[in-house]
Design an enzyme around this catalytic site. Structure first.
Site, PDB file in Angstrom:
ATOM      1  N   ARG A 107       0.729  -0.854  -0.402  1.00 43.92           N
ATOM      2  CA  ARG A 107       0.085  -0.313   0.616  1.00 43.92           C
ATOM      3  C   ARG A 107       0.453   1.152  -0.219  1.00 43.92           C
ATOM      4  O   ARG A 107       0.675   2.430   0.909  1.00 43.92           O
ATOM      5  CB  ARG A 107      -0.851  -0.053   1.043  1.00 43.92           C
ATOM      6  CG  ARG A 107      -2.181  -1.364   0.917  1.00 43.92           C
ATOM      7  CD  ARG A 107      -3.079  -0.943   0.392  1.00 43.92           C
ATOM      8  NE  ARG A 107      -4.071  -1.963   0.726  1.00 43.92           N
ATOM      9  CZ  ARG A 107      -4.015  -3.194   0.070  1.00 43.92           C
ATOM     10  NH1 ARG A 107      -2.982  -3.815  -0.806  1.00 43.92           N
ATOM     11  NH2 ARG A 107      -5.723  -3.750   0.728  1.00 43.92           N
ATOM     12  N   SER A 163     -10.537  -1.160   3.895  1.00 40.19           N
ATOM     13  CA  SER A 163      -9.964  -0.726   4.911  1.00 40.19           C
ATOM     14  C   SER A 163      -9.702   0.115   5.114  1.00 40.19           C
ATOM     15  O   SER A 163      -8.871   0.820   4.380  1.00 40.19           O
ATOM     16  CB  SER A 163      -8.514  -2.295   4.567  1.00 40.19           C
ATOM     17  OG  SER A 163      -8.754  -3.350   4.169  1.00 40.19           O
ATOM     18  N   GLU A 180      -5.234   3.773   6.585  1.00 35.97           N
ATOM     19  CA  GLU A 180      -5.052   3.495   5.347  1.00 35.97           C
ATOM     20  C   GLU A 180      -5.994   3.903   4.119  1.00 35.97           C
ATOM     21  O   GLU A 180      -5.363   5.192   3.438  1.00 35.97           O
ATOM     22  CB  GLU A 180      -5.729   1.952   4.300  1.00 35.97           C
ATOM     23  CG  GLU A 180      -5.398   1.362   3.012  1.00 35.97           C
ATOM     24  CD  GLU A 180      -6.032   0.573   2.740  1.00 35.97           C
ATOM     25  OE1 GLU A 180      -6.296  -0.224   3.048  1.00 35.97           O
ATOM     26  OE2 GLU A 180      -6.045   0.668   1.564  1.00 35.97           O
TER      27      GLU A 180
END
Ligand code: EPU
Length: 344
Positions: free
Chosen positions: A161, A234, A330
């Site tokens: 990520r 998420s 995130e």
């Protein structure tokens, strides 16, 4: 063409379903349009499909959004086909096109919301694949000079990520196109345990389109559909800790899932820790933790950005108290101050 929308409503532009406005939204159709906006000396935020961001309130910063569409085949030789997609191409439309064209490499990334440019910023990943696995290069415009610049995959600095495009000093580069190398040869990627188990009962090895459908079914069973329940997937990344910390936690919590991370660290499951901290399915005000996947924070209807942030803060605090591990969002949180550093 360039469209400049003052006081732009954001409700339809973020999957969290937060009702806010932006001071100004600029949409552009081509690389030349984008170049003509340079130099942009004031802070700006580039958005994609709005599926990985949270507006904390009205946005005082200029928002940019691409309308560069199209997928072109650049090279088609032997087993590999190189394709170049515009940043505004809806990611799952791209995956659908690839699978229908019998090109493998992105099928495990089916149904991930968002657009192709953001996919390359975020290095989206699911079910054992990451988009970096197929990226060849990324084309950008430097919004300070108006010049174009191509980043090779290595220059993109990809990790879990992570990419150079998330760094605050790299926000000047706006992605216009993503070049990816897909394969005519398909080998199913069954490294994710639940996918392997699902396919074990099949009489034949899954085809490329089987894999897309299996992944879509799995996502739908685990993750809420933003059309009915606002969310941004998420909310936190899975934290990566050193081996000593991982060993200490394993001794205390033997059933804690742990995975080897690329850089020698150990990846922990944020969802598992949030569930153990008692947050799965818990609601505060109009926001809460999803009852089927604790890594997802949801808007039960009418939540403000601040209500979502309050839930996130409480989750971080409880996980920290129980496990000594600090969770990091995130999702990009866009504060309303004009000077806040916001991300893609
Ligand atoms: N778990 C729990 N309780 C929960 C959720 C998860 O105990 O409420 C446990 C699971 O049992 C499993 C482990 O945590 O042992 C991992 O769970 P899962 O496989 O569902 O994946 P995840 O780590 O929670 C990540 C990605 C997802 C991606 C899935 C599948 C991140 C931040 N999230 O979630 O990506 O779909 O793996 O590959 O890495 C996203 O980024 O928005 C996203 C949805």
């Amino acid at each position: 063409m360039i469209a400049n929308i003052p006081h732009a409503p954001l409700l339809g532009r973020n999957t969290f379903g937060i009702d806010a406005t932006a001071r100004e939204l600029i949409e552009y159709d081509s690389v030349d349009d984008l170049r003509s906006l340079a130099p942009m000396r004031e802070p700006f935020i580039h958005i994609g499909g709005g599926s990985n961001l949270l507006f904390a309130g009205d946005c005082g910063t200029t928002l940019l959004h691409s309308r560069i569409f199209g997928v072109d085949v650049i090279d088609d030789r032997g087993d590999y086909v190189t394709v170049r997609a515009g940043a505004a191409v809806v990611w799952d439309d791209f995956v659908g096109w690839a699978v229908a064209s019998r090109l493998a490499g992105v099928e495990n990334l089916s149904l991930i919301p968002g657009e192709t440019g953001s996919a390359a910023v975020q290095n989206i990943g699911a079910y054992g694949s990451e988009v970096k696995d197929v990226i060849d290069s990324v084309d950008t415009v430097d919004m300070l000079t108006g010049e174009t610049r191509r980043f090779t995959k290595e220059e993109c600095g990809y990790g879990y990520r992570r990419s150079v495009f998330k760094r605050s000093d790299m926000k000047r580069y706006v992605i216009t196109h993503v070049t990816m190398r897909l394969s005519r040869r398909f080998t199913p990627n069954l490294s994710y345990g639940a996918l392997r188990e699902l396919t074990e009962s099949m009489t034949m090895s899954p085809s490329l389109s089987d894999m897309r459908h299996i992944v879509i079914r799995m996502r739908r069973s685990k993750l809420p559909d933003p059309a009915t329940l606002g969310n941004a997937g998420s909310f936190f990344t899975n934290p990566i800790v050193d081996r000593d910390t991982a060993a200490r936690l394993k001794a205390e919590y033997p059933s804690m899932p742990q995975y080897a991370a690329d850089d020698g660290g150990v990846k922990l499951s944020a969802g598992w820790m949030i569930e153990r901290a008692g947050w799965k399915g818990r609601t505060v005000g109009h926001a809460g933790v999803y009852d089927r996947q604790a890594l997802v924070i949801v808007n039960h209807g009418g939540a403000t950005g601040d209500e979502v942030i309050a839930v996130a803060r409480a989750v971080i605090s409880d996980v920290e108290k129980m496990f000594g591990v600090t969770l990091t969002p995130e999702v990009n949180i866009i504060m309303n101050s004009r000077t806040s550093s916001c991300s893609n």
